[in-house]
Scaffold this active site. Sequence first.
Site, short mmCIF file in Angstrom:
data_model
loop_
_atom_site.label_atom_id
_atom_site.label_comp_id
_atom_site.label_asym_id
_atom_site.label_seq_id
_atom_site.Cartn_x
_atom_site.Cartn_y
_atom_site.Cartn_z
N LYS A 113 29.53 19.62 11.03
CA LYS A 113 30.80 19.49 10.30
C LYS A 113 31.97 20.10 11.07
O LYS A 113 33.09 19.59 11.02
CB LYS A 113 30.68 20.14 8.91
CG LYS A 113 29.77 19.37 7.97
CD LYS A 113 29.71 19.99 6.59
CE LYS A 113 28.83 19.17 5.66
NZ LYS A 113 28.76 19.74 4.30
N LYS A 199 21.88 8.67 7.73
CA LYS A 199 21.65 8.87 6.31
C LYS A 199 22.85 8.36 5.51
O LYS A 199 24.00 8.51 5.92
CB LYS A 199 21.44 10.36 6.04
CG LYS A 199 21.10 10.71 4.60
CD LYS A 199 20.89 12.21 4.50
CE LYS A 199 20.67 12.63 3.04
NZ LYS A 199 20.50 14.10 2.92
N LYS A 202 28.19 10.02 1.12
CA LYS A 202 29.40 9.71 0.35
C LYS A 202 30.67 9.95 1.16
O LYS A 202 31.74 9.51 0.77
CB LYS A 202 29.42 10.52 -0.95
CG LYS A 202 29.28 12.01 -0.80
CD LYS A 202 29.04 12.65 -2.16
CE LYS A 202 28.66 14.12 -2.05
NZ LYS A 202 28.26 14.69 -3.34
#
Length: 336
Positions: A113, A199, A202
Amino acid sequence: MTKKKMLSAITSSGTMTLGNYLGAVKRMVNFQEEYEMHVFIANLHAITVPQDKEVLRKNIKEIAALYFACGMDPNKSVIFLQSDVLEHAQLGWILNTQSTIGELSRMTQYKDKSQKAEESGKGYIPAGLFTYPTLMAADILLYDAEFVPVGIDQKQHVELTRDLAMRMNNRYGEMFVIPECLVTENKLKIMDLQDPTKKMSKSSDNPKAIIKMLDSPADIRSKITAAVTDSENLIKHDPIKKPGVTNLIDIYTTLKNIPLEQALLRWEGKNYKDLKDDVIEALLEVMEPIQARYKELYNSAEVEQWLDQGAAKARKIASKKLNKVQNLMGLNYKRK
């Protein structure tokens, strides 16, 4: 016989996807019969990256209604909003002081991230991305959770939680139960429909890549029809050579609760259109009743009442645990 304790959560940083449902929520609904469940909406984790306040409010309300629409039962599980139980943040800070920079810097999700934050050109990496594993550890340890159902990508965080719990038990006295990971037996992941090597997330920038639990039937048909497969037109389960086809097979078998062998027999001599049609039918069969129940609950008073009820139960447990921790560490001026 006393049920063993389990804890799980979904972050309110976006809408619930099919991956969230099949990988977490569907399992939680089943676990309610076997375990003493503590389930929360992780809105404090959501703010580790910037959030629009109105979007965050909407996401929290949406995920709460979906929890219950999917089958989470406030009479069987303690279901609450993370920020309604202040003990999460306080124990999170305490655990922060007991962890090391080395431990936190090794967290894979932080590396991923923070790299994305740098690549986006925003010029900063929020400190919350670095320290949120200690808040996650607090989430688990407050409730004496014996099991934490996680995907492979979250296993590292539970391992850190175990290390911190053992460290503090050794240093200050017995205060925490040591949790165990409960990883899906077949390590199933629901993958991105447009890039099945990743994967389903969202946070994806491609709306065709994910199925949202509130997608319309037309959107579901469109997304599955456009899902990436390959040119072979052979229905075979092979995650390496045929990731797109394998993903569709996994979605179908998980929705239908049938073994892989049974599904493959169904598609002998058939083509990718047949596979996609079956996946669409299975999705609608599961999602339409959930969406109907969601619409009933979304603006009802029941969801708020159930969350308040869950928060009251959670605070009672969390307060007792936090007080024990602070007593053993010498933080409390008067022992309580």
